[in-house]
Design an enzyme around this catalytic site. Structure first.
Site, PDB file in Angstrom:
ATOM      1  N   SER A  75       0.830  -1.221   0.000  1.00 34.53           N
ATOM      2  CA  SER A  75       0.000   0.000   0.000  1.00 34.53           C
ATOM      3  C   SER A  75       0.857   1.261   0.000  1.00 34.53           C
ATOM      4  CB  SER A  75      -0.940   0.004   1.221  1.00 34.53           C
ATOM      5  OG  SER A  75      -1.743  -1.150   1.205  1.00 34.53           O
ATOM      6  N   ALA A 128      -2.265  12.091   2.425  1.00 37.32           N
ATOM      7  CA  ALA A 128      -2.915  10.847   1.985  1.00 37.32           C
ATOM      8  C   ALA A 128      -2.144   9.595   2.374  1.00 37.32           C
ATOM      9  CB  ALA A 128      -3.092  10.878   0.472  1.00 37.32           C
ATOM     10  N   GLU A 165      -4.507  -2.194   0.810  1.00 37.00           N
ATOM     11  CA  GLU A 165      -4.619  -3.384   1.646  1.00 37.00           C
ATOM     12  C   GLU A 165      -5.565  -3.195   2.837  1.00 37.00           C
ATOM     13  OE1 GLU A 165      -0.583  -5.719   1.606  1.00 37.00           O
ATOM     14  OE2 GLU A 165      -0.245  -3.592   1.282  1.00 37.00           O
TER      15      GLU A 165
END
Lengths: 416, 323
Positions: free
Chosen positions: B88, B278, B283
């Site tokens: 991720s 962000a 995941e």
């Protein structure tokens, strides 16, 4: 901070239109002039010594070359952490699906026909499938001297003292399963030599620069003489992190000097890439009568099957996330990665942190139930907030909106 | 008989390679002599939206439209290493590298514009649609094309923070940042067939800051369905090392018809080390689905399942044992 224009807006994805219209080029959509086709021959036994005879298959009309380990020009290995995979098995297979040879022919049909004519003599070896058996000293070994390739240890506070102070202790064993990424696009790729003489591979991969290293090493080429490109990728989820067909393709092009293409069937795809580690998880959790967690002891045994792939990193991540998002003063976690003769396991969405909540989140509900506390309440009592310390002693210094997440769900679904 | 129940699960997920291993992304941003903006990265688009997110960040910083930016990606001969599309990490790591490079590029452009426009200061200079102008006197303006004789190229690297853990105690700071999730689900269990239907889901997902809410909601849909398959459907049936269910006629994964109505809640709490705040969510969105379903099954029929997948045959045999 200035107000944002594009960040935060529902921009339509840049790759969306081509995919919706069927215009996106996936590896199996690529056709090059004079292209040859490859077919991989794989082990049908779980653990065996092998002898390969390609003579008969080579006589099939249209067969250009059959590659085996003898044709590997560089190192006959690859692997994301340990180089424990062979490009083609030289003496031994360790699982069903291990690549043994690669037929290159002028059509897919011929490649398939010749593949069936390759003779493989298997001398079967005893095998082990249960990771607990595989951990025993007298177990047969898959690679090297021990099947245990990793042991993560977390020790925080004193778990025995924590359990002594606990009003309720819940002890359970959980088992997660081996699963498949099931991406829509099975592995496919095309290789060729470009005008600069570089070996080029177009395949769906999650990490082109790492594939470049692995291909160059297996072919014995300098890094700059290998080029990896991604056409459109039809899903990955971790299943495209280990090498599958990239080295076979590159080697086939290097040997034949021609473009070569491979498209796996769905069945072959199931055998070619990694799976999610199944984990046997023993949980012991203690809490006081208000539901405050006091102690946790966890034992995780992850079956990585026949190759390590990301096992160390996955079982480490499982261990780090085993507590769930909760403050617990006393923690003892042991997490093991173990070889067996099962299909090999590696990366898959969540990477160890998907398995442990099957245990830790059921433990929370069982404790709540025994204490007569609401399952939402017990999570709010123990949940991480800014300043919380994880089982690793890491301080969560900012951006910890866990309780907001729990309350959002509570307000929408659990309000009486 | 059909019995309904509700369940909840909360999870966390640490981004990146972790445990002290250098997690590095490199990006190149350039403006060529025709005024084109080119971004070179190697962030694989696996469907997660990496390309869209990166272009959005560049567009935001340079005041451009999505179509003004040319992204060159996924080719080892043209790009530097931006690490794997996994853990991720692309939004956080490559996003940070791109943001750094584009911000340096922007400051170089502003410096050039200041000289070109013969201004004493950078104050009040704005960039929009490939034009740099003075906010208080917009006639003082120059477009990229007229400003640049030779292309300006900036390479930047982002390296995430991670502390290797002690081997005996596990003490350290393996990952950063962490992302949090909580899902609630409602199930209906058919006690005659053993079939579990997930009929509703509420998904609250921490994202730091949403770069693109549409893509986040898509990830939640995908993550939920994958978690649903993990919890109650997917079975390889591996016997003595052999996968028996090696095709989709035997290996059942959720279809659109198995998916419940999902209410998706994006929870924002910007992370200061992240690009625009962000965090990665590729995941995290799968994690709470299966355990929430297991807790809902217990709420529905009073049986706890310690092994997944909870297929109809297992449900029936447990119900029959209870009787």
């Amino acid at each position: 901070m200035k107000p944002l224009n594009i960040v935060g807006s529902r921009v339509i994805r840049v790759d969306g239109k081509a995919k919706v219209k069927g215009e996106a080029i996936y590896p199996q959509d690529i056709y090059l002039d004079g292209m040859l086709y490859g077919k991989t021959i794989r082990s049908t036994k779980v653990h065996a010594m092998i002898e390969v005879d390609t003579k008969k298959a080579e006589t099939v009309e249209g067969v250009v070359k059959i590659l085996t380990y003898k044709d590997v020009t560089g190192e006959n290995h690859h692997g994301v952490v340990f180089k424990d995979h062979e490009v083609f098995c030289s003496k031994k297979v360790r699982r069903i699906g291990d690549p043994i040879a690669f037929v290159i022919a002028n059509s897919e049909r011929v490649a398939k026909k010749a593949a069936e004519m390759i003779e493989i003599k298997y001398k079967e070896l005893p095998a082990v499938f249960n990771p607990i058996d595989a951990m025993k000293e007298d177990s047969i070994k898959i690679h090297g001297d021990s099947n245990i390739i990793y042991h993560y240890k977390c020790r925080k506070g004193n778990v025995n003292e924590g359990f002594e102070k606990s009003h309720v202790i819940v002890e359970r064993e959980y088992k997660t399963s081996m699963v498949e990424h099931a991406f829509l696009q099975p592995e496919a790729g095309v290789s060729y030599i470009d005008e600069e003489g570089k070996i080029c591979v177009c395949a769906s991969t999650q990490y082109p620069h790492f594939d470049q290293i692995e291909v160059a090493e297996a072919l014995g080429l300098k890094l700059e003489n290998v080029k990896i490109m991604n056409p459109a990728v039809g899903g990955a989820f971790g299943g495209r992190e280990d090498i599958t067909l990239q080295i076979h393709l590159a080697l086939a092009t290097m040997v034949t000097k021609k473009p070569v293409k491979v498209v796996y069937t769905r069945e072959e795809s199931f055998h070619a890439h990694s799976k999610r580690h199944p984990i046997i998880m023993k949980y012991k959790t203690g809490a006081d009568k208000n539901g405050k967690l006091l102690s946790m002891e966890v034992n995780l045994i992850g079956d990585t099957g026949s190759y390590a792939s990301w096992a160390i990193n996955v079982m480490r991540k499982a261990g780090i996330h085993a507590t769930g998002p909760y403050e617990i003063p006393n923690v003892k976690i042991d997490s093991y990665a173990v070889y067996t003769n099962n299909p090999f396991c590696g990366a898959m969405r969540g990477f160890g942190a998907t398995q442990t909540p099957i245990g830790s989140e059921q433990q929370m509900d069982i404790i709540a139930n025994e204490l007569g506390i609401d399952p939402i309440q017990i999570r709010l009592i123990n949940g991480f907030k800014v300043g919380s310390e994880t089982s690793n002693g890491q301080v969560l210094s900012e951006s910890v909106p866990l309780k907001r997440c729990i309350e959002e769900v509570k307000n929408r679904m659990f309000k009486e | 008989m059909k019995k309904r129940g509700k369940g909840i699960a909360a999870t966390f997920y640490g981004t990146g390679y972790g445990n002290g291993f250098p997690d590095v992304s490199k990006a190149v941003a350039e403006v060529d002599h025709d005024g084109n903006v080119n971004i070179y990265v190697c962030a694989t688009e696996v469907g997660q939206g990496a390309k869209t997110i990166i272009i959005q960040m560049v567009a935001e910083i340079l005041g451009l439209g999505m179509n003004d930016i040319h992204l060159i990606s996924e080719d080892t001969s043209q790009t530097l290493d931006t690490g794997t599309a996994a853990a991720s990490r692309q939004t956080y790591n490559t996003g940070n590298a791109v943001k750094k490079a584009v911000e340096v590029l922007k400051s170089k452009l502003l410096e050039k514009a200041k000289e070109h426009l013969k201004l004493p200061s950078l104050l009040g200079l704005e960039v929009k649609d490939k034009v740099i102008y003075l906010k208080t006197f917009p006639k003082k303006r120059v477009c990229f094309k007229d400003l640049i004789e030779e292309k300006i190229s900036v390479e930047e690297t982002f390296t995430a923070q991670t502390v290797q853990m002690d081997e005996e105690t596990g003490q350290g700071a393996p990952y950063w940042p962490y992302t949090f999730s909580c899902y609630g689900v409602e199930v209906e269990v058919d006690t005659e067939t053993g079939i579990i239907e997930v009929i509703k889901g509420v998904c609250a997902q921490d994202v730091g800051r949403a770069i693109n809410p549409e893509l986040i909601e898509g990830q939640i849909d995908g993550g939920f369905s994958m978690g649903l398959g993990y919890g109650i459907m997917e079975k390889l049936n591996c016997k003595d090392g052999e996968i028996k269910n090696n095709k989709f006629s035997k290996y059942l994964i959720p279809t659109a018809l198995d998916m419940p109505e999902l209410e998706k809640i994006i929870v924002e709490d910007p992370e200061s080390s992240a690009p625009f705040g962000a965090k990665g969510i590729g995941e995290p969105v799968i994690l709470p689905a299966a355990p929430a379903i297991l807790n809902a099954i217990y709420d529905a029929i009073g049986v706890r399942f310690y092994e997944i997948p909870v297929t109809p045959d297992k449900v029936l045999s447990e119900i029959n044992r209870e009787i």
